[in-house]
Write an enzyme that holds these catalytic residues in place. Structure first.
Site, PDB file in Angstrom:
ATOM      1  CG  MET A  86      -1.140  -5.939   9.661  1.00 25.84           C
ATOM      2  SD  MET A  86      -2.760  -5.055   9.664  1.00 25.84           S
ATOM      3  CE  MET A  86      -2.420  -4.050  11.068  1.00 25.84           C
ATOM      4  CB  SER A  87       1.611  -7.781   3.891  1.00 33.90           C
ATOM      5  OG  SER A  87       2.710  -6.876   3.776  1.00 33.90           O
ATOM      6  CG  HIS A 111      -5.470   1.695   5.817  1.00 31.58           C
ATOM      7  ND1 HIS A 111      -4.229   1.124   5.580  1.00 31.58           N
ATOM      8  CD2 HIS A 111      -6.027   1.942   4.468  1.00 31.58           C
ATOM      9  CE1 HIS A 111      -4.311   0.911   4.225  1.00 31.58           C
ATOM     10  NE2 HIS A 111      -5.333   1.346   3.768  1.00 31.58           N
ATOM     11  CG  HIS A 157      -3.411  -2.746  -1.190  1.00 32.70           C
ATOM     12  ND1 HIS A 157      -2.258  -3.423  -0.990  1.00 32.70           N
ATOM     13  CD2 HIS A 157      -3.649  -2.009   0.222  1.00 32.70           C
ATOM     14  CE1 HIS A 157      -1.978  -3.628   0.196  1.00 32.70           C
ATOM     15  NE2 HIS A 157      -2.669  -2.635   0.802  1.00 32.70           N
ATOM     16  CB  ALA A 171       2.871   0.248   4.949  1.00 30.71           C
ATOM     17  CG  ASN A 203       2.872   3.288  11.840  1.00 26.33           C
ATOM     18  OD1 ASN A 203       2.510   2.879  10.832  1.00 26.33           O
ATOM     19  ND2 ASN A 203       2.759   2.684  12.951  1.00 26.33           N
ATOM     20  CE1 TYR A 255      -6.512  -6.268   5.419  1.00 25.40           C
ATOM     21  CE2 TYR A 255      -4.166  -6.861   6.292  1.00 25.40           C
ATOM     22  CZ  TYR A 255      -4.796  -6.010   5.476  1.00 25.40           C
ATOM     23  OH  TYR A 255      -4.538  -5.212   4.655  1.00 25.40           O
ATOM     24  CD  GLU A 256      -7.697  -7.951   1.173  1.00 28.42           C
ATOM     25  OE1 GLU A 256      -8.622  -7.836   0.393  1.00 28.42           O
ATOM     26  OE2 GLU A 256      -6.429  -8.281   1.042  1.00 28.42           O
ATOM     27  CB  SER A 284      -0.993   0.014   1.278  1.00 32.10           C
ATOM     28  OG  SER A 284      -0.222  -0.458   2.264  1.00 32.10           O
ATOM     29  CG  HIS A 312      -3.496  -7.666   2.971  1.00 30.06           C
ATOM     30  ND1 HIS A 312      -3.717  -7.193   2.000  1.00 30.06           N
ATOM     31  CD2 HIS A 312      -2.316  -7.374   3.231  1.00 30.06           C
ATOM     32  CE1 HIS A 312      -2.926  -6.094   1.816  1.00 30.06           C
ATOM     33  NE2 HIS A 312      -1.931  -6.222   2.412  1.00 30.06           N
TER      34      HIS A 312
END
Ligand code: HPA
Length: 276
Positions: A210-211, A246, A60, A112, A234, A84-85, A29, A82
């Site tokens: 997360m990826s 996000h 994305h 990220a 961050n 989480y999707e 992203s 991902h």
């Protein structure tokens, strides 16, 4: 499922007129701007490819760009799916397997991440030297696909040292200060608590995201060489006063240095396939 991967590879092959990428670049992203540097020979949206997973995450794009770039045949995944999707792990790694079947031998991953190492600032780029994935399901669970690799693949050099050295050299030439460290993969989608971040710090993680790790494990299983970069969008939860969102993560990419894209160009140019 293997038939499925083969069919997907065949479909992509047909749609691209037999384009055989040597390098796959996954743009996380916020990195989508890199596509503007590339003259695409063919662009496919994920939704055009039957049975290809489709990303639903804002920021994305979900397209596959095939191009001759810096003297190399590359496939860019602008966007990824991902866990989480709600996808199965096998579906998260499906694009990598399909592109491997089309000939890809190298994978460059970008993402990220939240900075954990206290020397890291927002906007830093970290060369991923290793990862921690203790808390997440492994994408190779299930039947082993012997045509890709062995049942118990070694991960002691998940990130290729030679490519890492080339990346460091490119960064030096470009004048980009490249951090180095360990990426910790958590499924998300909630961000971490400050206690999570302190625990990850104790485990030796330098950043968290997360990826990436499912694709890296799958690429290594299939014998691909991997090089990876995290953009520290961050500071990890609790390490700054800010709450995490996000939108802020995506917005942080406005500050991404053109130098990082120059680094990707130079790395792509210098990847050689002599050592397989
Ligand atoms: N945590 C997890 N994933 C992330 C973060 C974070 O702080 N920043 C960007 N992706």
């Amino acid at each position: 499922m293997t038939t499925n991967i083969k069919d997907i590879a065949k479909t992509i092959g047909k749609l691209t007129g037999g384009f055989a990428p040597q390098i796959v670049l996954i743009l996380g992203s916020g990195f989508g701007g890199y596509c503007d540097r590339v003259k695409a020979e063919r662009t496919l949206s994920f939704s055009e490819i039957e049975s290809f997973p489709r990303t639903s995450v804002a920021g994305h794009k979900g397209k596959l760009v095939f191009a001759r770039h810096m003297g190399q045949d590359i496939a860019i995944m602008a966007g990824r799916v991902h866990y989480y999707e709600g996808f199965k792990m096998q579906d998260v790694v499906l694009p990598i397997r399909a592109l491997r079947l089309l000939g890809a031998r190298n994978l460059i991953v970008t993402n990220a991440a939240g900075g954990i190492n206290e020397d890291f600032d927002k906007g830093d780029i970290m060369l991923i030297e290793d990862h921690i994935s203790l808390f997440c399901p492994n994408p190779l669970i299930g039947k082993n696909y012997d045509e890709f690799g062995v049942r118990f693949p070694d991960m002691s050099r998940a990130y290729d040292r030679e490519l890492g050295e080339v990346a460091k050299d490119c960064a030096k030439k470009i004048g980009l200060s490249l951090k180095r460290g360990i990426y910790c993969y958590l499924t998300g989608p909630s961000y971490e608590t400050p206690a999570d971040i302190r625990a990850l710090m104790a485990l030796g993680a330098d950043c968290v995201g997360m990826s990436t790790v499912p694709e890296v494990i799958c690429a290594r299983h299939a014998g691909m060489r991997v090089c990876g970069f995290s953009y520290i969008s961050n500071k990890g939860a609790g390490l700054s006063q800010e709450e995490l969102s996000h939108e802020d993560v995506v917005a942080a990419f406005a500050g991404i240095s053109d130098k990082f894209y120059a680094l990707l160009d130079m790395l792509i140019e210098r990847i050689s396939d002599e050592k397989k």
